[in-house]
Design a protein around this motif. Structure first.
Motif, mmCIF file in Angstrom:
data_model
loop_
_atom_site.group_PDB
_atom_site.id
_atom_site.type_symbol
_atom_site.label_atom_id
_atom_site.label_comp_id
_atom_site.label_asym_id
_atom_site.label_seq_id
_atom_site.Cartn_x
_atom_site.Cartn_y
_atom_site.Cartn_z
ATOM 1 N N SER A 158 0.861 -1.185 0.000
ATOM 2 C CA SER A 158 0.000 0.000 0.000
ATOM 3 C C SER A 158 0.897 1.235 0.000
ATOM 4 O O SER A 158 2.122 1.125 0.098
ATOM 5 N N SER A 159 0.272 2.408 -0.101
ATOM 6 C CA SER A 159 0.989 3.694 -0.095
ATOM 7 C C SER A 159 1.985 3.788 -1.253
ATOM 8 O O SER A 159 3.160 4.112 -1.055
ATOM 9 N N PHE A 160 1.513 3.520 -2.450
ATOM 10 C CA PHE A 160 2.364 3.645 -3.630
ATOM 11 C C PHE A 160 2.579 5.106 -3.987
ATOM 12 O O PHE A 160 1.764 5.967 -3.662
ATOM 13 N N GLY A 161 3.684 5.379 -4.688
ATOM 14 C CA GLY A 161 3.911 6.695 -5.253
ATOM 15 C C GLY A 161 3.139 6.864 -6.556
ATOM 16 O O GLY A 161 2.862 5.883 -7.265
ATOM 17 N N TYR A 162 2.792 8.114 -6.875
ATOM 18 C CA TYR A 162 1.967 8.365 -8.055
ATOM 19 C C TYR A 162 2.679 7.950 -9.339
ATOM 20 O O TYR A 162 2.094 7.331 -10.221
ATOM 21 N N ALA A 163 3.976 8.269 -9.456
ATOM 22 C CA ALA A 163 4.717 7.929 -10.678
ATOM 23 C C ALA A 163 4.966 6.434 -10.779
ATOM 24 O O ALA A 163 5.085 5.898 -11.887
ATOM 25 N N PHE A 164 5.041 5.739 -9.637
ATOM 26 C CA PHE A 164 5.322 4.306 -9.679
ATOM 27 C C PHE A 164 4.167 3.531 -10.316
ATOM 28 O O PHE A 164 4.379 2.507 -10.967
ATOM 29 N N LEU A 165 2.937 3.990 -10.142
ATOM 30 C CA LEU A 165 1.783 3.259 -10.686
ATOM 31 C C LEU A 165 1.739 3.342 -12.212
ATOM 32 O O LEU A 165 1.289 2.410 -12.868
ATOM 33 N N ARG A 166 2.140 4.478 -12.768
ATOM 34 C CA ARG A 166 2.222 4.643 -14.227
ATOM 35 C C ARG A 166 0.990 4.077 -14.950
ATOM 36 O O ARG A 166 1.012 2.975 -15.477
ATOM 37 N N SER A 215 -6.363 6.649 -4.525
ATOM 38 C CA SER A 215 -5.857 7.012 -3.199
ATOM 39 C C SER A 215 -4.621 7.895 -3.290
ATOM 40 O O SER A 215 -4.514 8.929 -2.609
ATOM 41 N N VAL A 216 -3.670 7.516 -4.144
ATOM 42 C CA VAL A 216 -2.443 8.311 -4.244
ATOM 43 C C VAL A 216 -2.718 9.642 -4.942
ATOM 44 O O VAL A 216 -2.058 10.647 -4.662
ATOM 45 N N TYR A 217 -3.708 9.676 -5.822
ATOM 46 C CA TYR A 217 -4.077 10.939 -6.466
ATOM 47 C C TYR A 217 -4.643 11.921 -5.437
ATOM 48 O O TYR A 217 -4.335 13.122 -5.468
ATOM 49 N N ASP A 245 -1.499 17.389 -1.104
ATOM 50 C CA ASP A 245 -0.087 17.679 -0.831
ATOM 51 C C ASP A 245 0.409 16.964 0.419
ATOM 52 O O ASP A 245 1.165 17.516 1.219
ATOM 53 N N THR A 246 -0.028 15.716 0.597
ATOM 54 C CA THR A 246 0.421 14.905 1.734
ATOM 55 C C THR A 246 1.221 13.693 1.277
ATOM 56 O O THR A 246 1.569 12.851 2.109
#
Length: 223
Positions: free
Chosen positions: A35-43, A92-94, A100-101
């Motif tokens: 969980s808690s992926f980065g936005y760019a990592f999901l691509r 969720s990451v969006y 900005d968290t």
């Protein structure tokens, strides 16, 4: 070819085509394990369109073909659930980006195993994380695939997919670990070169030229 304006970090470096395939296969399972992926990592371009959309289309085709559905029911249910979880993580990451968290744009997610260890007051180090993502998680997926082999024809294709995914996860994290080692080595080499250059430029106090002193000039007073 246009030169890069910003040098890539080890998190952004990848092997063309191979890294994309490994990443696409691994994400079908990682959405269950982290969980808690980065936005760019999901691509979304390489994962949602290439992975989730393909699973949904295949599930619709299998649903309308009873013979295909009998042999691929487990794979279809797994793929649709994986696509749903992927969309949940993406939304969720969006939201965290809008508020900005977010912590890190390229974060590969936090394994549930490490969260459990943190709840048990166990110290989690970078070495432990590397062990979990490179060995423990692929081993869990491979074990689940071997257990599903006993479930009959309906989950055989799912078992095969999980076996391939387990090896893809291991190779993907192995490549990331190798890039991290190279990044640390380049950093150490740069620091050593800087220290050697600084040491060779040192001169003793006796070798320095004597300072030139100007003669004092007495100024006349103005009354």
């Amino acid at each position: 070819m246009k030169d890069r304006q910003v040098e890539q970090t080890h998190a952004q470096q990848r092997i063309p085509l191979l890294s994309a395939i490994l990443h696409c296969m691994s994400m079908t399972v990682l959405v269950f394990l982290r969980s808690s992926f980065g936005y760019a990592f999901l691509r979304p371009k390489s994962i949602f369109l290439a992975g989730s959309w393909a699973f949904i289309l295949f599930s619709i085709y299998a649903w309308n073909e009873p013979a295909v559905w009998r042999t691929n029911k487990g794979l279809c249910l797994f793929g649709c659930t994986s696509a749903t979880l992927y969309m949940f993580h993406l939304i969720s990451v969006y939201v965290t980006e809008v508020r900005d968290t977010a912590t890190h744009d390229n974060d590969s997610g936090t394994p549930h195993i490490l969260r459990l260890l943190s709840w048990l007051k166990t110290e989690t180090t970078s070495e432990l994380r590397n062990l979990v993502v490179m060995v423990v998680e692929p081993a869990l997926v491979l074990s689940a695939a071997l257990i599903l082999r006993l479930g009959g024809q309906a989950v055989n294709n799912l078992s095969s997919w999980l076996i391939y995914t387990a090896f893809a996860m291991f190779l993907k994290e192995g490549i990331n670990y190798w890039l991290q080692i190279r990044q640390r080595k380049r950093y150490r080499d740069a620091m050593n070169d800087a220290e050697e250059g600084f040491g060779s430029g040192n001169t003793s106090q006796a070798d320095l030229p004597a300072p030139i002193r100007k003669a004092k000039v007495k100024r006349q007073r103005v009354w």
